[in-house]
Design a protein around this motif. Structure first.
Motif, PDB file in Angstrom:
ATOM      1  N   ARG A  79     -10.256  -1.707  -4.607  1.00 21.46           N
ATOM      2  CA  ARG A  79      -8.624  -1.203  -3.597  1.00 21.46           C
ATOM      3  C   ARG A  79      -8.709  -2.414  -2.122  1.00 21.46           C
ATOM      4  NH1 ARG A  79     -11.284   4.680  -4.193  1.00 21.46           N
ATOM      5  NH2 ARG A  79     -12.482   3.686  -3.924  1.00 21.46           N
ATOM      6  N   GLY A 127      -7.483   4.994  -0.859  1.00 18.17           N
ATOM      7  CA  GLY A 127      -8.163   5.377  -1.823  1.00 18.17           C
ATOM      8  C   GLY A 127      -7.764   5.851  -2.902  1.00 18.17           C
ATOM      9  N   ALA A 128      -6.676   6.174  -2.915  1.00 21.08           N
ATOM     10  CA  ALA A 128      -5.765   7.349  -3.910  1.00 21.08           C
ATOM     11  C   ALA A 128      -5.457   6.960  -4.965  1.00 21.08           C
ATOM     12  CB  ALA A 128      -5.637   8.828  -3.011  1.00 21.08           C
ATOM     13  N   CYS A 129      -4.498   6.719  -4.180  1.00 22.82           N
ATOM     14  CA  CYS A 129      -3.149   6.484  -5.340  1.00 22.82           C
ATOM     15  C   CYS A 129      -3.214   4.599  -6.834  1.00 22.82           C
ATOM     16  CB  CYS A 129      -1.931   6.102  -4.519  1.00 22.82           C
ATOM     17  SG  CYS A 129      -1.776   4.276  -3.805  1.00 22.82           S
ATOM     18  N   LEU A 130      -4.615   3.657  -6.013  1.00 21.26           N
ATOM     19  CA  LEU A 130      -4.658   2.725  -6.601  1.00 21.26           C
ATOM     20  C   LEU A 130      -3.774   1.839  -6.918  1.00 21.26           C
ATOM     21  CD1 LEU A 130      -7.156   4.601 -10.173  1.00 21.26           C
ATOM     22  CD2 LEU A 130      -7.965   3.536  -7.576  1.00 21.26           C
ATOM     23  N   GLY A 131      -3.266   1.621  -6.137  1.00 21.82           N
ATOM     24  CA  GLY A 131      -1.465   1.190  -5.951  1.00 21.82           C
ATOM     25  C   GLY A 131      -1.848  -0.798  -5.179  1.00 21.82           C
ATOM     26  N   CYS A 132      -3.235  -0.598  -4.692  1.00 16.05           N
ATOM     27  CA  CYS A 132      -3.018  -1.535  -3.751  1.00 16.05           C
ATOM     28  C   CYS A 132      -4.716  -2.703  -4.872  1.00 16.05           C
ATOM     29  CB  CYS A 132      -3.509  -1.304  -2.574  1.00 16.05           C
ATOM     30  SG  CYS A 132      -4.997  -1.111  -2.532  1.00 16.05           S
ATOM     31  N   MET A 185       0.929  -0.764   0.136  1.00 17.15           N
ATOM     32  CA  MET A 185      -0.132  -0.188   0.726  1.00 17.15           C
ATOM     33  C   MET A 185       1.194   1.173   0.338  1.00 17.15           C
ATOM     34  SD  MET A 185      -3.705  -0.907   2.701  1.00 17.15           S
ATOM     35  CE  MET A 185      -4.126  -2.901   1.629  1.00 17.15           C
ATOM     36  N   ALA A 186       1.036   1.769  -0.751  1.00 19.79           N
ATOM     37  CA  ALA A 186       1.283   3.167  -0.928  1.00 19.79           C
ATOM     38  C   ALA A 186       0.611   4.582   0.425  1.00 19.79           C
ATOM     39  CB  ALA A 186       1.224   3.678  -2.409  1.00 19.79           C
ATOM     40  N   CYS A 187      -0.651   4.837  -0.402  1.00 17.29           N
ATOM     41  CA  CYS A 187      -1.488   5.577   0.109  1.00 17.29           C
ATOM     42  C   CYS A 187      -2.338   5.241   1.428  1.00 17.29           C
ATOM     43  CB  CYS A 187      -2.350   6.972  -0.876  1.00 17.29           C
ATOM     44  SG  CYS A 187      -4.116   5.634  -1.508  1.00 17.29           S
ATOM     45  N   GLY A 188      -2.915   3.835   0.651  1.00 20.39           N
ATOM     46  CA  GLY A 188      -3.485   2.892   1.735  1.00 20.39           C
ATOM     47  C   GLY A 188      -5.189   3.768   2.272  1.00 20.39           C
ATOM     48  N   CYS A 192      -7.253  -1.482   0.098  1.00 19.90           N
ATOM     49  CA  CYS A 192      -7.111  -0.690   1.210  1.00 19.90           C
ATOM     50  C   CYS A 192      -9.016   0.361   1.401  1.00 19.90           C
ATOM     51  CB  CYS A 192      -5.889   0.322   1.280  1.00 19.90           C
ATOM     52  SG  CYS A 192      -6.679   1.625  -0.261  1.00 19.90           S
TER      53      CYS A 192
HETATM   54  S1  FES Z   1      -2.655   2.357  -1.620  1.00 21.78           S
HETATM   55 FE1  FES Z   1      -3.271   3.661  -2.396  1.00 21.78          FE
HETATM   56  S2  FES Z   1      -5.667   2.932  -2.994  1.00 21.78           S
HETATM   57 FE2  FES Z   1      -4.703   1.032  -2.031  1.00 21.78          FE
END
Ligand code: FES
Ligand SMILES: Cc1cc2nc3c(=O)[nH]c(=O)nc-3n(C[C@H](O)[C@H](O)[C@H](O)COP(=O)(O)OP(=O)(O)OC[C@H]3O[C@@H](n4cnc5c(N)ncnc54)[C@H](O)[C@@H]3O)c2cc1C
Length: 258
Positions: free
Chosen positions: A243, A228-233, A223-226, A245
């Protein structure tokens, strides 16, 4: 309804080594304990310095009236620094984050399956389920670990009245083998709640499908932002990308495209 997420400066109450590389961190908190649900997590800013930059997600392990605990394993720089934080120091926390487990489906039997650090959020879940336990409903906890030294929380689960079964890879405690083998051996009714490594969760999804028993699984993704903003997860589900997170970390096992 919009879930409330707080940002707090939490004081370290204690940070105790449970076993080699395993720590239990207790933090004061005014608002997180009152709203936290089993399966939700917190995003911890590890240090006031610029590195590690990203917050680290840890499941909520237990809650008290004005405090909560996380249980973690030291795997890298962030958790190493966290293991050195001392009582009286403050940590910047965001939480409770995520959806959490759905307790309303728990009927005759709830089977909690923990692989490795998966015991962390399932202890909180077992506490809640034990409180609302009715008549002859059963709480079974299956714990899987590499060796006996990495079997955590077995006593906590027993003290809550759960039937506990253990599997270790080297056979040093309980069944020699995988925790999913224990799951296949027990009489399967009720519902499954699981947290642990992805291969374990994938196998549980298959068992759940085969025996027509619902399973809720808690996933871990980087997780980057954790929030819901970065779509990394994101993960792929039958409803499209979700997502971990935000829509997770708990999903119905049948929803996920494994
Ligand atoms: S960690 Fe960024 S959207 Fe889930
Ligand atoms: C929703 C959620 C709940 C979690 N709850 C717990 C918990 O209760 N207790 C606990 O010990 N850990 C938990 N984790 C995992 C924990 O967040 C990572 O172990 C931690 O962030 C690692 O940080 P680090 O800086 O020490 O390691 P890093 O240096 O970032 O990484 C070290 C190693 O761990 C791996 N890793 C790092 N983050 C993750 C991750 N999210 N998933 C899988 N592998 C990872 C890396 O690939 C690398 O191999 C959870 C993760 C998520 C997403």
């Amino acid at each position: 309804m919009q879930k409330k997420v707080f940002q707090e400066k939490s004081k370290v109450i204690s940070n105790a080594r449970m076993a080699k590389d395993y720590f239990k961190l207790s933090l004061s908190s005014m608002r997180i304990p009152a709203t936290a649900k089993p399966g939700q997590f917190v995003q911890i800013r590890i240090s006031d310095k610029t590195a590690p930059l990203l917050r680290r997600p840890l499941g909520i392990h237990r809650v008290g009236p004005k405090s909560f605990e996380v249980l973690f394993k030291v795997v890298g720089e962030g958790t190493r620094i966290l293991s050195q934080r001392k009582p009286g120091e403050y940590l910047d926390i965001i939480g409770p984050v995520g959806n959490g487990f759905d307790l309303t489906v728990a009927t005759q039997a709830s089977i909690l399956v923990a692989g490795g650090m998966g015991v962390a959020p399932l202890t909180f879940l077992a506490e809640k389920l034990a409180k609302r336990k009715v008549n002859s409903s059963k709480l079974i906890v299956l714990i899987g670990a590499k060796t006996r030294n990495e079997v955590l929380c077995a006593k906590e689960f027993s003290d809550l009245g759960c039937e506990v079964k253990i599997a270790t890879d080297d056979g040093s405690r309980g069944l020699r083998g995988k925790v999913t083998q224990l799951l296949e051996r027990i009489l399967l009714t009720g519902c499954i709640y699981a947290c642990g490594p992805k291969p374990m969760l994938r196998k549980i999804a298959a068992i759940s499908k085969q025996h027509h028993i619902p399973a809720q699984v808690s996933l871990e993704e980087h997780m980057a932002c954790g929030i819901g903003a970065c779509l990394g997860c994101v993960i792929n589900t039958k409803k499209g990308f979700q997502r971990v997170c935000k829509e997770g970390p708990v999903f119905g096992s049948e929803e996920i495209i494994w």
